[in-house]
Design an enzyme around this catalytic site. Structure first.
Site, PDB file in Angstrom:
ATOM      1  N   HIS A  63       0.751  -1.372  -0.091  1.00  0.00           N
ATOM      2  CA  HIS A  63      -0.006   0.027   0.091  1.00  0.00           C
ATOM      3  C   HIS A  63       0.913   1.255   0.114  1.00  0.00           C
ATOM      4  CE1 HIS A  63       0.116   1.011   4.473  1.00  0.00           C
ATOM      5  NE2 HIS A  63       0.239  -0.123   4.650  1.00  0.00           N
ATOM      6  N   ASP A 164       5.505   2.274   7.207  1.00  0.00           N
ATOM      7  CA  ASP A 164       4.538   1.615   6.925  1.00  0.00           C
ATOM      8  C   ASP A 164       3.569   2.273   5.759  1.00  0.00           C
ATOM      9  OD1 ASP A 164       1.842   0.303   6.867  1.00  0.00           O
ATOM     10  OD2 ASP A 164       1.230   0.972   9.116  1.00  0.00           O
ATOM     11  N   GLU A 194      -5.227   1.587   2.208  1.00  0.00           N
ATOM     12  CA  GLU A 194      -5.129   0.479   3.013  1.00  0.00           C
ATOM     13  C   GLU A 194      -5.404   0.984   4.574  1.00  0.00           C
ATOM     14  OE1 GLU A 194      -3.320  -2.506   5.629  1.00  0.00           O
ATOM     15  OE2 GLU A 194      -2.773  -0.325   5.836  1.00  0.00           O
ATOM     16  N   GLU A 195      -5.028   2.277   4.936  1.00  0.00           N
ATOM     17  CA  GLU A 195      -4.994   2.499   6.347  1.00  0.00           C
ATOM     18  C   GLU A 195      -6.403   2.888   6.962  1.00  0.00           C
ATOM     19  OE1 GLU A 195      -2.529   2.224   8.241  1.00  0.00           O
ATOM     20  OE2 GLU A 195      -0.660   2.049   7.215  1.00  0.00           O
ATOM     21  N   ASP A 217       3.838  -5.895   3.552  1.00  0.00           N
ATOM     22  CA  ASP A 217       3.339  -4.952   4.707  1.00  0.00           C
ATOM     23  C   ASP A 217       4.415  -4.957   5.771  1.00  0.00           C
ATOM     24  OD1 ASP A 217       2.272  -2.724   5.901  1.00  0.00           O
ATOM     25  OD2 ASP A 217       0.189  -3.495   5.146  1.00  0.00           O
ATOM     26  N   HIS A 303       2.678   3.188  13.268  1.00  0.00           N
ATOM     27  CA  HIS A 303       1.990   4.401  13.305  1.00  0.00           C
ATOM     28  C   HIS A 303       2.492   5.488  14.254  1.00  0.00           C
ATOM     29  CE1 HIS A 303      -1.667   2.257  11.560  1.00  0.00           C
ATOM     30  NE2 HIS A 303      -0.679   2.066  10.624  1.00  0.00           N
TER      31      HIS A 303
HETATM   32 CO    CO Z   1      -0.460   0.972   8.944  1.00  0.00          CO
HETATM   33 ZN    ZN Z   2       0.570  -1.205   6.494  1.00  0.00          ZN
END
Ligand code: CO
Ligand code: ZN
Length: 331
Positions: A63, A164, A194-195, A217, A303
């Site tokens: 992603h 990420d 994706e998030e 990922d 994150h």
């Molecule tokens: Co993420």
């Molecule tokens: Zn991710």
């Protein structure tokens, strides 16, 4: 690898607003794939290798979006309230800085909060853009931003706000650049959104109709003080991602990945996480169903504005994917 990842993580592209990063990826892939198309949701699809009657179409997904913020309201004094795009947690935003798509920068402040060791909810926070009135504010309702934090090269360990999943994006780009020919058809997809709930990958898989798929990922590590939530360790190699909150990986695809790691002589681990999921979730359940597993890159502080990966894990992930796709794939 380091210069590629730096270029990717320094690009601003929260979920739903992936145009900037898509351009960077397209430029990297020109001349290395047979075709590049953008589907209606904005997924970038790179095809390589011919589809024949008896070969396999393998979908690989990484992603390209990152978590971010969206302005919900600007008050008369120019302070902007915001909502989250994806998994943004208060403990990671307090005192942070953000960068808007239009280039404007801001600082995250909060309403009076007596505790020095806790943080309030995002509803009690705001973005201070250095102005004193709504009319001078460079952003308005609906504008989007990402965390602002410089890329750091700590040697083997690399740190950024968007590992990420730009580390997965970097791995997939590097693999496509290295694979000279393949007996399979490769459908490499740089997915959107994706998030916010793996929303882009499913429609992409429906359009491609692959025979099997791998989501690339990041995954959580359990190698920092007092953390034993995971067996995955930074630097110990890519992980076969077999279970999370949304997916049980197809054991045949996972076994094939493990064999590939042995054949490529790269260290590998097994990843199981109880929270969160990946694009594998919606790919697996798209169309009539797709056998799907995951290759995950160990990452600390996911994150947060300082996500950390190990460049050796990225390089070994590339080796693994090149090995997997250079030979005829059969489940
Ligand atoms: Co993420
Ligand atoms: Zn991710």
């Amino acid at each position: 690898m380091k210069s590629l990842i730096k270029k990717l993580v320094e690009t601003t592209a929260p979920s739903g607003y992936e145009a900037n990063i898509r351009k960077v990826i397209e430029a990297e892939l020109k001349g290395h794939v047979d075709s590049l198309t953008v589907d209606p949701l904005g997924n970038l699809i790179a095809l390589k290798g011919e589809k024949t009657a008896d070969n396999t179409t393998v979908m690989l997904a990484a992603h390209m979006d990152e978590i971010g913020l969206m302005v919900t309201h600007v008050d008369e004094n120019g302070f902007a309230r915001f909502t989250r795009i994806g998994g943004v947690f208060p403990r990671n935003t307090a005192g942070g800085r953000v960068r808007f798509l239009n280039g404007a920068a801001g600082v995250i402040g909060m309403e009076p909060h007596s505790s020095l060791s806790s943080v309030p909810e995002l509803e009690k926070m705001f973005i201070d853009l250095g102005v004193s009135s709504a009319k001078d504010c460079p952003v308005e309702i609906g504008d989007v931003a990402v965390f602002e934090r410089t890329f750091e090269d700590l040697g083997n360990r690399l740190v950024s706000k968007a590992m990420d999943d730009r580390s997965g994006v970097a791995v997939l780009i590097a693999a496509l650049q290295q694979i000279k020919s393949t007996p399979n058809q490769i459908a490499a997809v740089f997915t959107v959104q994706e998030e916010v709930g793996t929303r882009g990958a499913g429609p992409a898989a429906f359009g491609i109709n692959p025979d099997l798929a791998i989501a690339i990922d990041v995954t959580l590590c359990g190698d920092t003080p007092l953390d034993n939530s995971s067996q995955v360790r930074l630097g110990d190699g890519p992980a076969v991602h077999i279970k999370d909150a949304g997916t049980l990986a197809d054991p045949r695809v996972s076994a094939w990945i493990r064999q590939g790691a042995k054949a490529a002589k790269v260290p590998f681990q097994t990843s199981i996480i109880s929270r969160g999921t990946t694009d594998a979730y919606t790919i697996q359940t798209s169309g009539a169903g797709v056998p799907t597993s995951g290759i995950s890159i160990p990452c600390r502080y996911i994150h947060s504005p300082s996500e950390m990966v190990d460049v050796r894990d990225l390089e070994n992930s590339v080796k693994l994917i090149v090995q997997l796709l250079s030979n005829q794939v059969k489940l």
